[in-house]
Each structure stands twice: as structure tokens, then as C-alpha cells.
Write a protein that holds these residues in place. Structure first.
Motif, short mmCIF file in Angstrom:
data_model
loop_
_atom_site.label_atom_id
_atom_site.label_comp_id
_atom_site.label_asym_id
_atom_site.label_seq_id
_atom_site.Cartn_x
_atom_site.Cartn_y
_atom_site.Cartn_z
N GLY A 119 12.92 6.75 6.70
CA GLY A 119 12.61 8.08 7.71
C GLY A 119 11.79 8.00 8.74
N THR A 120 11.27 8.78 9.46
CA THR A 120 10.41 8.83 10.63
C THR A 120 9.03 7.97 10.22
OG1 THR A 120 11.75 10.67 11.63
CG2 THR A 120 9.49 10.03 12.71
N PHE A 121 8.56 8.53 9.31
CA PHE A 121 7.23 8.10 8.92
C PHE A 121 7.03 7.44 7.51
CE2 PHE A 121 7.16 12.56 10.64
CZ PHE A 121 6.65 12.11 12.08
N ALA A 122 8.24 7.20 6.80
CA ALA A 122 8.16 6.83 5.58
C ALA A 122 9.32 5.75 5.25
CB ALA A 122 8.02 7.71 4.59
N LYS A 123 9.16 4.71 4.55
CA LYS A 123 10.04 3.90 4.09
C LYS A 123 10.31 3.70 2.50
CE LYS A 123 9.84 0.54 7.92
NZ LYS A 123 9.48 -0.98 8.28
N VAL A 124 11.42 3.88 1.83
CA VAL A 124 11.58 4.07 0.44
C VAL A 124 11.97 2.75 -0.08
CG1 VAL A 124 12.66 5.04 -1.54
CG2 VAL A 124 11.89 6.50 0.24
N TYR A 125 11.29 1.95 -1.00
CA TYR A 125 11.75 0.59 -1.80
C TYR A 125 12.10 0.95 -3.09
CZ TYR A 125 9.52 -1.42 2.66
OH TYR A 125 9.33 -1.59 3.96
N TYR A 126 12.94 -0.02 -3.50
CA TYR A 126 13.21 -0.19 -5.07
C TYR A 126 12.02 -0.93 -5.39
CZ TYR A 126 14.79 -2.17 -9.35
OH TYR A 126 15.09 -2.53 -10.68
#
Length: 445
Positions: free
Chosen positions: A31-38
Motif C-alpha cells: 500500500g501507500t505506507f505499508a508492505k505485507v509479507y508472508y
């Protein structure tokens, strides 16, 4: 993956490990301010999703309140149909949300393929209402319910996610209403658009009605290329039923999509409706930890791990981050019913416990030691106060090899007497072992 901060290291084989606990894997989304990782827990092998947020970006955009609200809310709403926040960690530059890994994708993806069969739509709606009802019982309004924020697990069970726009009772104004205009236009209740104040729970019910319509129809009840035209339709609850809607489904939706929130059906009434009750199965048993050790609604037990040879690990996010950058999350980890106080220290646990026992005796308090290696002391005053004898529990948690957090929590007695005792007696007596008391002021709560 990118550098994940001071508590990330790369082990042999090129593995990225954060906080010595999670092996980071592929990126799931951005997203704009975050990254989501496994990620995977290196001890239990449990799969999790880790959302990595850069502090400077959210602070620059003035979104820190939204982040803290999301953490606070997700700790309150432990439910089988809500994505679980397992723990929150932080470095000087980043915030890490460790969340339940949900593999089935968004419900929105199913809707894009066309309308759902009535029994399938009903199951998802039942699970949605169950989750929303629980959130409301905890004083939480989601305020952005839509198929994109409803995830599915491997068993095709619904999970409500994205509480970034949610509200708590403290967000109400003096009129007892919310006033922030938020949500997605096509799903938002008419009273929210009018900007005259609204009940967040009743607005959520409207959004649930729109979602039910979308699941059964495959398209929105209110849609128009011109946003103002769409709003006019919402203000009038102007929509049509497709011919395949059953009579019971129409009846229920007509009671949900009511412009006047005072006349809108309630969740208990929804759950008694014939259409809803068909094949309804209540969620599996669940509970929010509310024990003497953890304190009501704090659920600290969910964020600790026990050890026979050392104090429990404390997920002291508010301390790690507030000491490093002034970002204080202390208020969301404490119970309103049981005031608590926390300080950090560089002393070993044995020194801390000996000091606590010594101070208690000097202040004429009885000391009750817990089980061996429990790193917990219970203290009780000798004299009667306004509400009986003042008693408290003091527990030591490990944050890092040379840093510990000591938590006080009142278990009995008068709150004002407890605050006075902390401020005038406890703090001065412990000054030689305290590194930093939580918060900026000298209050005990």
C-alpha cells in the motif's frame, strides 16, 4: 526483502529473521505506507502475515492516530470471523503488525465473478453479522465494511479485516455521536454523508445491508457515474431488487436499508429473521483473556511467552518505540478498570524482585510470592482503606537480555489511594533501579 530495521538479521542461507522470531518471505501486497509479507514463526512453523509500516511516512501524513487506533481496536475484537492481530513490534524506524495469515483472498474477488448462490451468500452474511455484533459489543464500529475488507480463510470462512477507520467510544463527541466522514461511498450510510453526526454501529448495519445485496445480486444497489446522483439514491434508499431475490431476502434488506437510522433494524432483530436463521451455526467458542494476571481487555497473555529460567517476554511495543522516537502507545495497553504502571530497568530480575520485597516491607505491605520462576510478586497493605485493603500485583517481563519491564496492576482497593501510593511511596523508593517510567507525567495510571 528490504532492510527491516535494527532487529532484523540475515542468517546463513540468506534467510531474513526479524526479532529472532519470524522468518520473512515473499511480499503479499503493498500500500501507500505499508508492505505485507508472508512469514513463518521459526519455533512453531506457524504461517503469519507481517505488515511493515514506516514510521516517518505515517507520521509525515499525520496518520499515526489511525495506526494506534487500529492496534487498539484489533486487540479488543478477538473473534473467529475477525483477522487476528497476534502481536505488534517496533524498531526506531518501523512498526510490525504480526497477523493471522488468511489464504483465501478477498470476498470481493468472488463477487467479481458474479452473484453468489443464496445459501453461500447467507453463510458469509451470517459470519459478517456475528463479527460485527461482537465488535459492537466491545464498543467498536468498523466504518469501512465492504467486500474488499472481508477475507476468506482456507475453509471458506469470512474474516473481517482493515480496522484503520474504526472508532471507539472515546471518539464520540459530547452529543454521543461520531462526526468523521469516512468509508467507501457506495457502502456508506446516508447519515454519514450528511455530516450531522451518526451512530457508528447503525452505520455499520447499513453497510452490511449493501454487502448482502451485492452478494446476492452481483452488483451494487446504489450506483451512478455521477457521485452526487449516487448520493441522492442513497438518501432516498432508491434501489431495485433483481427478480431472483427471495421474498425473505427482500424483506430483510428492506429493513436494513432504511434511511432513518432510528428505524433501521438492529443486529439482534437481523439474527432473529427467518432468512438469517436458515442453517445458522454460531461461531466456535472463543474468549478474550480477562484474568488477574493480564487485566481486563488488555489480553497481555496473548503477547507473552513463558520460560522456566527467565521472566516472560513482554511485547513492550509502547516502550521500545516511545523510548526511541517519542511514539507512545501506552494508553492502549492498560485497563481502564484496573489502573497499571510500568517502568523499564536494566537490573536483572532477581535484583528487581529483591528490591520490590524490600520496599514492600518498608511500606508495611505483606508480600506473597508466586510460584518459583514466575517473576511475580503480590503485595497487600496492612490497613483498611476506603474500599478495603489496597493490593496489587507486580510482574517482571523481559524485553531484551539487559532490559526488563516491571508492571504494577491494582487488584483491590481504592483507585485514588493506589495512585497516591504509587506517586508518593513507590516511585521514590524504586528510583535507584528505574531506567524510565512509562509516559511523560508522574501519575500512576
Amino acid at each position: 526483502m528490504e532492510d527491516c530495521g535494527e532487529n532484523c538479521h540475515v542468517s546463513t542461507g540468506g534467510r531474513s529473521i526479524i526479532f529472532g522470531k519470524y522468518e520473512m518471505g515473499r511480499m503479499l501486497g503493498q500500500g501507500t505506507f505499508a508492505k505485507v509479507y508472508y512469514a513463518k514463526d521459526i519455533v512453531t512453523s506457524e504461517s503469519v502475515a507481517v505488515k511493515v509500516i514506516k514510521k516517518d511516512q505515517v507520521r509525515k501524513e499525520g496518520l499515526m492516530d489511525q495506526i494506534t487506533r487500529e492496534i487498539s481496536v484489533m486487540r479488543l475484537v478477538r473473534h473467529p470471523n475477525v483477522v487476528e492481530l497476534k502481536e505488534v513490534m517496533a524498531t526506531k524506524t518501523k512498526i510490525f503488525f504480526v497477523m493471522e495469515y488468511v489464504t483465501g483472498g478477498e470476498l470481493f474477488a468472488k463477487v467479481l465473478k458474479g452473484r453468489l448462490k443464496e445459501d453461500v451468500a447467507r453463510k458469509y452474511f451470517q459470519q459478517l453479522i456475528s463479527a460485527v455484533d461482537f465488535c459492537h459489543s466491545r464498543g467498536v464500529s468498523h466504518r469501512d465494511l465492504k467486500p474488499e475488507n472481508l477475507l476468506l480463510d482456507e475453509n471458506e470462512n469470512l474474516k473481517v479485516s482493515d480496522f484503520g477507520l474504526s472508532s471507539l467510544p472515546e471518539h464520540l463527541r459530547n452529543d454521543g455521536l461520531l462526526h468523521t466522514q469516512c468509508g467507501t461511498p457506495a457502502y456508506v450510510a446516508p447519515e454519514v454523508i450528511r455530516r450531522k453526526g451518526y451512530d457508528g454501529a447503525k452505520a455499520d448495519i447499513w453497510s452490511c445491508g449493501v454487502i448482502l445485496y451485492v452478494l446476492l445480486a452481483g452488483f451494487l444497489p446504489f450506483q451512478d457515474e455521477n457521485l452526487m446522483h449516487m448520493y441522492r439514491k442513497i438518501f432516498k434508499a432508491e434501489y431495485k431488487y433483481p427478480p431472483w431475490f427471495s421474498a425473505d431476502a427482500r424483506r430483510l434488506i428492506s429493513k436494513i436499508l432504511v434511511v432513518d437510522p432510528a428505524c433501521r433494524i438492529t443486529i439482534p432483530a437481523i439474527m432473529r429473521s427467518p432468512w438469517f436463521l436458515k442453517g445458522y451455526q454460531r461461531p466456535l467458542a472463543f474468549s478474550v483473556k480477562e484474568t488477574d494476571e493480564c487485566g481486563p481487555e488488555t489480553d497481555l497473555c496473548q503477547l507473552t511467552k513463558s520460560s522456566k529460567s527467565s521472566p516472560r517476554f513482554y511485547n513492550a511495543f509502547e516502550f521500545i518505540s516511545s523510548m526511541s522516537s517519542g511514539f507512545d502507545l501506552s494508553n492502549m495497553f492498560e485497563s481502564k478498570q484496573k489502573p497499571g504502571s510500568l517502568f523499564t530497568t536494566r537490573c536483572p530480575a532477581s535484583t528487581i524482585l529483591n528490591k520490590l520485597e524490600s520496599v514492600a516491607k518498608k511500606l508495611n505491605f505483606k508480600v506473597f510470592n508466586s510460584k518459583q520462576n514466575d517473576y511475580k510478586v503480590k503485595m497487600q497493605g496492612m490497613s483498611e482503606g476506603r474500599k478495603g485493603k489496597l493490593s496489587m500485583t507486580v510482574e517482571v517481563f523481559e524485553v531484551a537480555p539487559e532490559v526488563a519491564v516491571v508492571e504494577f496492576s491494582k487488584s483491590a482497593g481504592d483507585t485514588l489511594e493506589y495512585k497516591k501510593f504509587c506517586e508518593e511511596d513507590v516511585r521514590p523508593a524504586l528510583k535507584d533501579i528505574v531506567w524510565k517510567w512509562q509516559g511523560e507525567d508522574n501519575s500512576c495510571n
